[in-house]
Scaffold this active site. Structure first.
Site, PDB file in Angstrom:
ATOM      1  N   ASP A 105       0.770  -1.138   0.108  1.00 55.95           N
ATOM      2  CA  ASP A 105       0.041  -0.114   0.059  1.00 55.95           C
ATOM      3  C   ASP A 105       0.742   1.345  -0.061  1.00 55.95           C
ATOM      4  O   ASP A 105       2.164   1.161   0.621  1.00 55.95           O
ATOM      5  CB  ASP A 105      -0.807   0.062   1.169  1.00 55.95           C
ATOM      6  N   ASP A 152      -1.657  -0.780   5.857  1.00 50.52           N
ATOM      7  CA  ASP A 152      -1.947  -0.253   7.309  1.00 50.52           C
ATOM      8  C   ASP A 152      -3.479   0.489   7.459  1.00 50.52           C
ATOM      9  O   ASP A 152      -3.921   0.956   8.699  1.00 50.52           O
ATOM     10  CB  ASP A 152      -0.708   0.807   7.897  1.00 50.52           C
ATOM     11  N   ASP A 155      -6.930  -1.533   3.014  1.00 51.74           N
ATOM     12  CA  ASP A 155      -6.302  -2.524   2.788  1.00 51.74           C
ATOM     13  C   ASP A 155      -6.729  -3.948   3.275  1.00 51.74           C
ATOM     14  O   ASP A 155      -6.175  -5.121   2.959  1.00 51.74           O
ATOM     15  CB  ASP A 155      -4.880  -2.272   3.231  1.00 51.74           C
TER      16      ASP A 155
END
Length: 663
Positions: A347, A536, A540
């Site tokens: 990410d 995080d 996600d």
């Protein structure tokens, strides 16, 4: 009471890293209160106590305590193994649990209750810890839904009505005030504002929205009031879809057989058939007593004593040492899979970047200086809670005061600084004029643009960007050095994503990805090669659950991300990723060696027991020696190979060649 907002830069930031205490997480009992652990713990205490009593010559007491320990440990897996044997299909009915059940029964029949109690304890504690980790992850999924407000205001011809969020239906018109969360997906029909979508899309900086723009459930509104026509029911929106995706991914992951089970499944029928044939042969030759005893000795000889602890002792050693350098691995299955990873998907916001936007460029008109432009803008933005406003304020070296500050929802702010009229806002509101080319170039480098106007003349343009973590290029280079491919998945815009990926040295970029898009990519990638996902944010969570191994940035990550992942980092140093993967590969090699040793013991003992070369005592002795060897070898997994000296994180940091062993 609503916290102060600003219009230029919208709403109070609510990043994917900020979350309220998770009530679901609180509901998970600590290990010392977990009733599921009571039986395995009691089994271990009973087995140890029995050994002490036996050593003291109290045989009857030792037998009694060992029997209690055996019952306690066996209760955690024997009923399940028998139930699966009856109701399961194909080889799915077979596994380590069934073989352990047979081995324990054979040991009891031959009078070795202590050996059976040891098997039951070792296997039950490993299985229970695994189940606890999975249960915790499943129960914590509901933390995702905490982003949906409990109530929403629905507009009717007779006025606004506050209703429970679950009663919202598509086509209802919602009134979303400043600082409020959007209760379901919809389209803006009137009003302008800035929308913080970090928790949903991963966009690091709030985006300007107006009539015709779509909004997602869980987004945080800025300072303007919006009228939103719902396009989804309160119970069926983008957030509930995320929950379903994570649950489905966990269910699919739960079906993956662990290494020990894959080995045990073909072993179980072979051992059972062999023992049955040996007993039948005894009746054929007229000596059922001798051959029945040999059949039972064969069962013990083929019992997976060393196999049962080959994986747990290695996993526990490796997981324990990994936690010492900030890597929390939640289960043995996750550790096994971590050692197979060949691709890592990142990410962007909060993972590769700091999630703290900074001023990275300023262009000014000829008659103005950078310090003046920043000071004027910072004066107007002084009370701003928006990431762009805070970045501008932090970059200014002069502290000026502004008066008559007014916010213009979805556009920017105006104020008076030193008797001069100052306007600060987006290029959509303030035309950069002569600085248009500079603004376009900055936007092409992934920056968000703030235009500063003084006395109706454009004075400068300020570029703000969420900066790459300084250690990211080093971490990515280390992964490439291990032959691991990298890809970045982000909800951010394409230009920003490509700029960050180029700085980090990442192989592939996929931008403007919604949570289902990320999950689909990871799922497809995992079908081709072992893929890990690291993130995080709540957005996600589906991708983390869909990966072979999901890795969460635990120190700053959302509760949903941490609980959906298989591995969590207590820190934010991305160099932990190559370290953790190398550690897992080494542990997997040790584990494989242990399994090979355990299987070789079975292969050697089987014919010796079959032909009466070794009796029960000799077979048990060999097993005990093998168990000691397996344990000692497994403890080697606790040793950590890491760089001896870390270079200070920075763009030019290199991966140190010198390595040492710790522990």
């Amino acid at each position: 009471m609503t916290k102060p907002m600003d219009a230029c830069c919208g709403t109070e930031p609510t990043s994917s890293n900020d979350h309220e205490p998770d009530p679901v997480r609180k509901a998970v009992e600590p290990w010392w209160r977990d009733r599921a652990l009571l039986l395995p713990v009691f089994a271990g205490i009973a087995w140890t106590s029995g050994l002490v009593l036996d050593w003291a010559g109290l045989s009857i007491a030792a037998l009694t305590v060992h029997s209690l320990g055996l019952i306690a440990g066996a209760w955690t897996f024997v009923p399940g193994a028998l139930r699966l044997l009856v109701t399961g299909r194909g080889r799915g009915r077979l596994g380590v649990s069934l073989l352990m059940t047979i081995a324990a029964a054979g040991a009891v029949i031959l009078g070795h209750v202590g050996e059976a109690a040891a098997l039951a304890f070792l296997f039950s504690i490993a299985e229970t810890l695994e189940d606890r980790a999975m249960d915790r992850a499943r129960r914590s999924l509901r933390a995702l839904l905490s982003l949906v407000p409990e109530t929403a205001r629905v507009s009717h011809p007779t006025g606004a009505e506050t209703v429970p969020a679950e009663r919202i239906r598509a086509s209802d018109v919602l009134l979303v005030g400043a600082g409020e969360r959007v209760a379901t997906d919809g389209v803006i029909t009137s009003g302008r504002s800035w929308l913080d979508t970090a928790a949903i899309t991963g966009e690091s900086i709030p985006v300007e929205v107006g009539p015709g723009d779509t909004v997602s459930a869980g987004s945080v509104n800025g300072s303007g009031t919006l009228r939103v026509t719902a396009t989804a029911d309160g119970r069926d929106n983008s957030l509930t879809q995320i929950v379903r995706l994570v649950e489905q991914a966990h269910a699919a992951k739960g079906e993956r057989a662990r290494l020990a089970d894959r080995i045990a499944r073909p072993l179980v029928p072979v051992v059972l058939i062999a023992a049955a044939l040996i007993a039948v042969f005894g009746f054929i030759v007229g000596d059922p007593a001798t051959w029945s005893e040999r059949a039972l000795v064969v069962l013990v000889a083929a019992s997976p004593c060393a196999l049962a602890i080959a994986v747990p002792v290695t996993v526990i050693s490796a997981i324990g040492s990994a936690s010492g350098f900030g890597v929390i691995i939640k289960s043995g299955a996750a550790f096994e899979q971590l050692g197979t990873i060949r691709r890592v998907a990142f990410d962007k916001t909060g993972t590769l970047t700091r999630n703290r936007p900074e001023v990275v460029g300023v262009h000014t008109a000829a008659e103005h200086t950078e310090d003046e432009v920043l000071a004027m803008a910072a004066a107007v933005e002084a009370t701003s809670n928006h990431p762009l406003g805070q970045a501008v304020t932090a970059a200014a070296t002069q502290r000026l005061e502004a008066t008559e500050v007014q916010e213009h929802p979805g556009h920017g702010l105006t104020g008076v600084v030193r008797a001069r009229r100052v306007r600060v806002g987006s290029p959509r509101w303030i035309d950069p004029q002569a600085l248009s080319e500079a603004a376009a170039a900055m936007a092409g480098e992934g920056m968000s643009i703030v235009v500063v106007e003084i006395d109706e003349q454009v004075a400068g343009v300020i570029g703000v960007r969420d900066q790459l973590r300084p250690e990211a290029p080093e971490a990515v280079a280390a992964l490439h050095g291990q032959g691991i491919a990298t890809v970045m998945l982000t909800g951010d815009n394409t230009r920003t994503a490509q700029a960050i990926a180029a700085q980090a040295g990442i192989d592939e970029v996929r931008a403007e990805q919604l949570p289902p898009d990320k999950a689909e990519y990871v799922r497809d990638s995992a079908a081709r090669t072992a893929t890990a996902m690291i993130g995080d944010g709540i957005n996600d969570a589906p991708a983390l659950a869909s990966a072979i191994v999901g890795i969460a940035m635990g120190a700053t990550g959302s509760a949903a991300a941490v609980e959906s992942a298989d591995v969590a980092f207590t820190g934010t140093d991305l160099r932990l990723i190559p370290d953790a993967l190398a550690h897992a590969r080494r542990g997997r090699r040790i584990m494989t060696g242990n399994i090979a040793l355990a299987l070789s013991i079975i292969v050697v003992l089987f014919p010796l027991a079959l032909f009466g070369v070794l009796g029960l005592a000799a077979v048990v002795l060999v097993h005990e020696v093998a168990e000691v060897v397996v344990i000692v070898n497994g403890l080697r997994a606790a040793r950590i190979r890491r760089p001896a000296v870390r270079a200070s994180p920075g763009p030019t940091s290199a991966v140190p060649d010198e390595r040492s062993e710790l522990g």
